[in-house]
Design a protein around this motif. Structure first.
Motif, PDB file in Angstrom:
ATOM      1  N   SER A 197      -6.951  -4.999  -5.802  1.00 49.73           N
ATOM      2  CA  SER A 197      -7.446  -4.680  -7.149  1.00 49.73           C
ATOM      3  C   SER A 197      -6.357  -4.173  -8.087  1.00 49.73           C
ATOM      4  O   SER A 197      -6.432  -4.396  -9.301  1.00 49.73           O
ATOM      5  CB  SER A 197      -8.561  -3.632  -7.056  1.00 49.73           C
ATOM      6  OG  SER A 197      -8.063  -2.425  -6.492  1.00 49.73           O
ATOM      7  N   GLN A 198      -5.330  -3.518  -7.547  1.00 51.45           N
ATOM      8  CA  GLN A 198      -4.358  -2.853  -8.412  1.00 51.45           C
ATOM      9  C   GLN A 198      -2.993  -3.539  -8.484  1.00 51.45           C
ATOM     10  O   GLN A 198      -2.259  -3.331  -9.448  1.00 51.45           O
ATOM     11  CB  GLN A 198      -4.152  -1.400  -7.934  1.00 51.45           C
ATOM     12  CG  GLN A 198      -5.410  -0.567  -7.907  1.00 51.45           C
ATOM     13  CD  GLN A 198      -6.010  -0.368  -9.292  1.00 51.45           C
ATOM     14  OE1 GLN A 198      -5.289  -0.295 -10.292  1.00 51.45           O
ATOM     15  NE2 GLN A 198      -7.335  -0.290  -9.362  1.00 51.45           N
ATOM     16  N   ILE A 199      -2.640  -4.327  -7.486  1.00 53.09           N
ATOM     17  CA  ILE A 199      -1.276  -4.867  -7.429  1.00 53.09           C
ATOM     18  C   ILE A 199      -1.233  -6.380  -7.611  1.00 53.09           C
ATOM     19  O   ILE A 199      -0.421  -6.898  -8.392  1.00 53.09           O
ATOM     20  CB  ILE A 199      -0.600  -4.473  -6.093  1.00 53.09           C
ATOM     21  CG1 ILE A 199      -0.499  -2.946  -5.982  1.00 53.09           C
ATOM     22  CG2 ILE A 199       0.777  -5.114  -5.978  1.00 53.09           C
ATOM     23  CD1 ILE A 199       0.131  -2.466  -4.692  1.00 53.09           C
ATOM     24  N   LEU A 200      -2.078  -7.097  -6.916  1.00 48.67           N
ATOM     25  CA  LEU A 200      -1.994  -8.560  -6.946  1.00 48.67           C
ATOM     26  C   LEU A 200      -2.385  -9.111  -8.311  1.00 48.67           C
ATOM     27  O   LEU A 200      -3.316  -8.608  -8.951  1.00 48.67           O
ATOM     28  CB  LEU A 200      -2.901  -9.156  -5.868  1.00 48.67           C
ATOM     29  CG  LEU A 200      -2.535  -8.821  -4.417  1.00 48.67           C
ATOM     30  CD1 LEU A 200      -3.483  -9.519  -3.463  1.00 48.67           C
ATOM     31  CD2 LEU A 200      -1.095  -9.206  -4.115  1.00 48.67           C
ATOM     32  N   LEU A 254      -6.198  -2.194   1.722  1.00 44.80           N
ATOM     33  CA  LEU A 254      -6.384  -3.587   1.315  1.00 44.80           C
ATOM     34  C   LEU A 254      -7.147  -3.705  -0.003  1.00 44.80           C
ATOM     35  O   LEU A 254      -6.696  -4.435  -0.908  1.00 44.80           O
ATOM     36  CB  LEU A 254      -7.089  -4.369   2.424  1.00 44.80           C
ATOM     37  CG  LEU A 254      -7.367  -5.845   2.134  1.00 44.80           C
ATOM     38  CD1 LEU A 254      -6.070  -6.599   1.862  1.00 44.80           C
ATOM     39  CD2 LEU A 254      -8.115  -6.495   3.306  1.00 44.80           C
ATOM     40  N   PRO A 255      -8.289  -3.024  -0.190  1.00 42.07           N
ATOM     41  CA  PRO A 255      -8.974  -3.130  -1.490  1.00 42.07           C
ATOM     42  C   PRO A 255      -8.119  -2.672  -2.665  1.00 42.07           C
ATOM     43  O   PRO A 255      -8.151  -3.288  -3.740  1.00 42.07           O
ATOM     44  CB  PRO A 255     -10.205  -2.226  -1.311  1.00 42.07           C
ATOM     45  CG  PRO A 255     -10.431  -2.167   0.156  1.00 42.07           C
ATOM     46  CD  PRO A 255      -9.074  -2.234   0.775  1.00 42.07           C
ATOM     47  N   GLY A 311       0.815  -1.209   0.000  1.00 43.27           N
ATOM     48  CA  GLY A 311       0.000   0.000   0.000  1.00 43.27           C
ATOM     49  C   GLY A 311       0.847   1.257   0.000  1.00 43.27           C
ATOM     50  O   GLY A 311       0.555   2.223  -0.723  1.00 43.27           O
ATOM     51  N   VAL A 312       1.910   1.259   0.796  1.00 48.41           N
ATOM     52  CA  VAL A 312       2.819   2.411   0.819  1.00 48.41           C
ATOM     53  C   VAL A 312       3.489   2.583  -0.540  1.00 48.41           C
ATOM     54  O   VAL A 312       3.621   3.702  -1.062  1.00 48.41           O
ATOM     55  CB  VAL A 312       3.874   2.234   1.934  1.00 48.41           C
ATOM     56  CG1 VAL A 312       4.949   3.307   1.823  1.00 48.41           C
ATOM     57  CG2 VAL A 312       3.214   2.286   3.306  1.00 48.41           C
ATOM     58  N   SER A 313       3.920   1.468  -1.127  1.00 48.71           N
ATOM     59  CA  SER A 313       4.567   1.528  -2.438  1.00 48.71           C
ATOM     60  C   SER A 313       3.622   2.086  -3.496  1.00 48.71           C
ATOM     61  O   SER A 313       4.012   2.927  -4.319  1.00 48.71           O
ATOM     62  CB  SER A 313       5.043   0.131  -2.841  1.00 48.71           C
ATOM     63  OG  SER A 313       5.586   0.136  -4.140  1.00 48.71           O
ATOM     64  N   TYR A 314       2.384   1.643  -3.466  1.00 48.66           N
ATOM     65  CA  TYR A 314       1.405   2.149  -4.428  1.00 48.66           C
ATOM     66  C   TYR A 314       1.148   3.634  -4.200  1.00 48.66           C
ATOM     67  O   TYR A 314       1.017   4.414  -5.153  1.00 48.66           O
ATOM     68  CB  TYR A 314       0.102   1.363  -4.302  1.00 48.66           C
ATOM     69  CG  TYR A 314      -0.953   1.780  -5.296  1.00 48.66           C
ATOM     70  CD1 TYR A 314      -1.002   1.194  -6.558  1.00 48.66           C
ATOM     71  CD2 TYR A 314      -1.896   2.753  -4.974  1.00 48.66           C
ATOM     72  CE1 TYR A 314      -1.967   1.576  -7.483  1.00 48.66           C
ATOM     73  CE2 TYR A 314      -2.862   3.143  -5.885  1.00 48.66           C
ATOM     74  CZ  TYR A 314      -2.891   2.551  -7.138  1.00 48.66           C
ATOM     75  OH  TYR A 314      -3.843   2.933  -8.053  1.00 48.66           O
TER      76      TYR A 314
END
Length: 319
Positions: free
Chosen positions: A61-64, A56-57, A39-42
């Motif tokens: 949705s964006q990384i995994l 978490l959402p 989350g911090v990286s995003y």
């Protein structure tokens, strides 16, 4: 988890179960750390995440990647559903077995008990949904549950093990008083800091425990004696401890001292274990090395003060 502890055959099995449970819990914290890091990286490389509850959402949705994403969502849903249904079933069981069948209708038929179980389950869900209408943030309700409701239940849960005079009425009064205090705090003083909410609910609960205990008759001595023989707790058990022969009482005292000393190893051991696992995810190998060394040292202390004595359970029937 508490039911599994209660169902253990002896001290050794209960101790091994607690060790295994703590080990399984250690995998939760690396997972949380991984979500936080992603989350911090995003947030650094994209638009910042202003709401912590969206971390978490967004990570899902964006990384995994596809596949892992579905597996994680399925796992989270399964965990939520298992917690939800166990809470509803436990609440219904409290009403049916501890109130309805015990006091309102002792001669109830199985069909009537099933009907009561279904009705109470529906009411529990509806009450939960009603409270959900007033919750704006997860952290808000989580803080209230842990620091207010949790505090109201903490005192009765602890006192029942360490005070011989406490009875069922003291436990019930303490729980009810703590729950009522938590609701009052939420409705009329929502701005209170969590440490004050904790103190308020715990204090009211303690008052309920004391009043409920001393305004009612003590538990029959034969039940207290049987409980003490099986659990051998330390604390305020003076009138009940006198049933034991002197040599057995000396062994119980030694066991209690070991347990108290082991606590000072067990608590930091658990914290260090969780932190050690988190350092692996963070790839902070310097911190990992220091924590691993501390974990080994604490493990040695825990072995000599607790683990190696699991097979030497004191037999109170010894002469």
């Amino acid at each position: 988890m508490l039911q599994r502890y209660m169902a253990a055959k002896n001290d050794r099995e209960c101790g091994l179960l607690s060790l295994f449970w703590t080990f399984l819990l250690s995998f939760r914290w690396p997972f949380i750390a991984a979500i936080a890091i992603m989350g911090v990286s995003y947030g650094v490389t994209h638009q910042g995440i202003s709401d912590p509850e969206r971390v978490l959402p967004i990570v899902i949705s964006q990384i995994l990647p596809v596949g892992i994403k579905g597996l994680l969502v399925a796992g989270l849903m399964a965990a939520a559903m298992s917690t939800f249904d166990s809470t509803v079933n436990a609440g219904a069981a409290y009403w049916v077995k501890d109130i309805y069948q015990a006091y309102l209708k002792p001669g109830a038929t199985p069909r009537q008990l099933v009907v009561q179980s279904r009705i109470s389950s529906i009411l529990i869900v509806l009450i939960g949904l009603f409270f959900a209408l007033f919750v704006k943030h997860i952290n808000e309700i989580w803080g209230w549950i842990t620091m207010s409701i949790g505090a109201g239940m903490l005192i009765p849960m602890l006192a029942r093990w360490y005070w011989w005079r406490m009875n069922g009425y003291g436990f019930a009064w303490g729980i009810v008083a703590g729950m009522v205090a938590a609701v009052i705090q939420k409705l009329f003083f929502p701005e209170w800091p969590e440490y004050f909410s904790f103190s308020f609910a715990a204090g009211i609960s303690l008052a309920g425990v004391i009043l409920g205990t001393y305004l009612t008759k003590p538990t029959e001595k034969k039940y207290l004696e049987n409980f003490y023989k099986k659990t051998r707790p330390f604390g305020f058990w003076g009138p009940i401890r006198t049933i034991l022969p002197a040599q057995v009482l000396a062994k119980v005292n030694a066991e209690n001292r070991r347990d108290i000393i082991a606590t000072f190893f067990a608590v930091p051991w658990q914290i260090v274990l969780f932190l050690t696992m988190m350092m692996i995810v963070m790839q902070r190998w310097d911190n990992f090395a220091w924590l691993l060394a501390a974990l080994v040292g604490l493990s040695v202390g825990l072995y000599f003060t607790w683990f190696r004595h699991l097979s030497t359970e004191v037999k109170v029937d010894e002469k």
